[in-house]
Design a protein around this motif. Sequence first.
Motif, PDB file in Angstrom:
ATOM      1  N   LEU A  53       0.917  -1.241   0.051  1.00 21.87           N
ATOM      2  CA  LEU A  53      -0.011  -0.112   0.102  1.00 21.87           C
ATOM      3  C   LEU A  53       0.758   1.074  -0.225  1.00 21.87           C
ATOM      4  O   LEU A  53      -0.028   2.025   0.175  1.00 21.87           O
ATOM      5  CB  LEU A  53      -0.911  -0.059   1.285  1.00 21.87           C
ATOM      6  CG  LEU A  53      -2.088  -1.092   1.200  1.00 21.87           C
ATOM      7  CD1 LEU A  53      -2.856  -1.188   2.307  1.00 21.87           C
ATOM      8  CD2 LEU A  53      -2.833  -1.027  -0.117  1.00 21.87           C
ATOM      9  N   GLY A  54       2.314   1.435  -0.060  1.00 18.90           N
ATOM     10  CA  GLY A  54       3.160   2.207  -0.062  1.00 18.90           C
ATOM     11  C   GLY A  54       3.837   2.738   1.229  1.00 18.90           C
ATOM     12  O   GLY A  54       4.440   3.736   1.209  1.00 18.90           O
ATOM     13  N   LEU A  55       3.511   1.787   2.212  1.00 16.44           N
ATOM     14  CA  LEU A  55       4.193   2.222   3.717  1.00 16.44           C
ATOM     15  C   LEU A  55       5.683   1.677   3.527  1.00 16.44           C
ATOM     16  O   LEU A  55       6.034   0.591   2.979  1.00 16.44           O
ATOM     17  CB  LEU A  55       3.551   1.589   4.558  1.00 16.44           C
ATOM     18  CG  LEU A  55       3.807   2.101   5.982  1.00 16.44           C
ATOM     19  CD1 LEU A  55       3.357   3.502   6.058  1.00 16.44           C
ATOM     20  CD2 LEU A  55       3.295   1.063   7.035  1.00 16.44           C
ATOM     21  N   SER A  56       6.540   2.426   3.897  1.00 14.29           N
ATOM     22  CA  SER A  56       7.981   1.929   3.998  1.00 14.29           C
ATOM     23  C   SER A  56       8.214   0.836   4.892  1.00 14.29           C
ATOM     24  O   SER A  56       7.359   0.793   5.836  1.00 14.29           O
ATOM     25  CB  SER A  56       8.962   3.107   4.435  1.00 14.29           C
ATOM     26  OG  SER A  56       8.681   3.466   5.627  1.00 14.29           O
ATOM     27  N   LEU A  57       9.228   0.299   4.824  1.00 12.76           N
ATOM     28  CA  LEU A  57       9.558  -0.950   5.589  1.00 12.76           C
ATOM     29  C   LEU A  57       9.849  -0.503   7.205  1.00 12.76           C
ATOM     30  O   LEU A  57       9.520  -1.352   7.862  1.00 12.76           O
ATOM     31  CB  LEU A  57      10.759  -1.874   5.371  1.00 12.76           C
ATOM     32  CG  LEU A  57      11.339  -3.072   5.883  1.00 12.76           C
ATOM     33  CD1 LEU A  57      10.114  -4.137   5.890  1.00 12.76           C
ATOM     34  CD2 LEU A  57      12.473  -3.454   5.311  1.00 12.76           C
ATOM     35  N   SER A  58      10.519   0.396   7.366  1.00 12.94           N
ATOM     36  CA  SER A  58      10.714   1.000   8.803  1.00 12.94           C
ATOM     37  C   SER A  58       9.385   1.351   9.545  1.00 12.94           C
ATOM     38  O   SER A  58       9.216   1.008  10.463  1.00 12.94           O
ATOM     39  CB  SER A  58      11.433   2.075   8.688  1.00 12.94           C
ATOM     40  OG  SER A  58      13.068   1.982   8.279  1.00 12.94           O
ATOM     41  N   ASP A  59       8.442   2.155   8.628  1.00  9.57           N
ATOM     42  CA  ASP A  59       7.126   2.450   9.503  1.00  9.57           C
ATOM     43  C   ASP A  59       6.291   1.373   9.473  1.00  9.57           C
ATOM     44  O   ASP A  59       5.546   1.053  10.749  1.00  9.57           O
ATOM     45  CB  ASP A  59       6.470   3.392   8.320  1.00  9.57           C
ATOM     46  CG  ASP A  59       7.190   4.724   8.419  1.00  9.57           C
ATOM     47  OD1 ASP A  59       7.955   5.100   9.093  1.00  9.57           O
ATOM     48  OD2 ASP A  59       6.917   5.316   7.193  1.00  9.57           O
ATOM     49  N   GLY A  60       6.825   0.152   8.574  1.00  9.00           N
ATOM     50  CA  GLY A  60       5.882  -1.236   8.858  1.00  9.00           C
ATOM     51  C   GLY A  60       6.381  -1.903   9.897  1.00  9.00           C
ATOM     52  O   GLY A  60       5.626  -2.433  10.781  1.00  9.00           O
ATOM     53  N   LEU A  61       7.658  -2.099  10.318  1.00  7.47           N
ATOM     54  CA  LEU A  61       8.290  -2.636  11.332  1.00  7.47           C
ATOM     55  C   LEU A  61       7.729  -1.968  12.809  1.00  7.47           C
ATOM     56  O   LEU A  61       7.749  -2.491  13.715  1.00  7.47           O
ATOM     57  CB  LEU A  61       9.615  -2.831  11.320  1.00  7.47           C
ATOM     58  CG  LEU A  61      10.215  -3.712  10.135  1.00  7.47           C
ATOM     59  CD1 LEU A  61      11.583  -3.509  10.135  1.00  7.47           C
ATOM     60  CD2 LEU A  61       9.760  -5.073  10.565  1.00  7.47           C
TER      61      LEU A  61
END
Length: 337
Positions: free
Chosen positions: A211-219
């Motif tokens: 959906l466009g979220l970065s990996l850092s924000d997802g973690l």
Amino acid sequence: MAARSEIAMADADLFSVLVPLFVALAFAGAVFAFAYPYFADDRQAKRLESVSGVRGARLAAATGDVQSSRRKSVADTLKEAEERNNADKKVTMGLKLMRAGTKMSPREFYLASAVTGGVLVSASIFLAGLPIAGTVVVAFVGGLGLPRWILNKMIARRQQKFVAQLANAIDVVVRGIKSGLPLNDCIQVIASESPEPLASEFREVVEQQKLGLSLSDGLERMCARMPVPEMRFMTIVISIQQQAGGNLSEALSNLAGVLRDRQMLALKVKALSAEAKASAIVLGSLPPGVMTMVYLSSPEYIMPLFTTTIGHFMILGAAVWMTMGVLVMKKMINFKF
């Protein structure tokens, strides 16, 4: 004849002067030709040393700048993680239900709590015949205490399963990176091949990336759903590597080793404290157990505790002292590491 003799004498004097001069020049030339390579090597070595010193100083300055910038980046990342952790201290009921891994909404949970409290109150009134004070206590315990206690137990059990499986998932990432796979593909492998609850949590990260979220924000969002130190360690390592660079496989491999050492330490603490926990359980259950056996064997002997005012005060004092003793024993057998 006299003039010729004078010319001959002058030539002889000039020859006697020039011959030593040529011999001295030849000797000096031979000495210079023999010693020049040594002086030339020494001058060249000094020049190379000066040039290399200048370059080394510049390289050291550049390396120091890189290291200082990496330290600054790491410090900023740790500060941001700490600020996010402090900002997320308020835990809502919806977040608790997500941590427990249930599909129940907060409204459904409150409705189930009310139904549980109503059932226990009805049982206490019609079956046990408790007075109003006892009914209020049962309603409070059944409507608020029991459902939240069950929810917290579900959260703790799910977090324990997650922590037990996280080191193996990190090893999958390490092997994938060493074989040439990108980090996102390694996370997809974990989401599809790992057992629950690891698969569902990493699957949520993969869907958020789509959906466009970065990996850092997802973690970071995963840390909110799974607030364990091990997950926070993994998030910080990946965030620092993305900002400052470095060998991610080596860092994650070291992290997996640290997580396994923590698990071994937890098991060792559990084994060492098992005897103390068993003693605390026996001591805590002995008074109510003896009271129950006395009530079953000779009810008329113990009934004054429940029918007289002095008996009520004695029960209240015993309950207070028992609660204090249980809390002290719990504090003694719980170890933080």
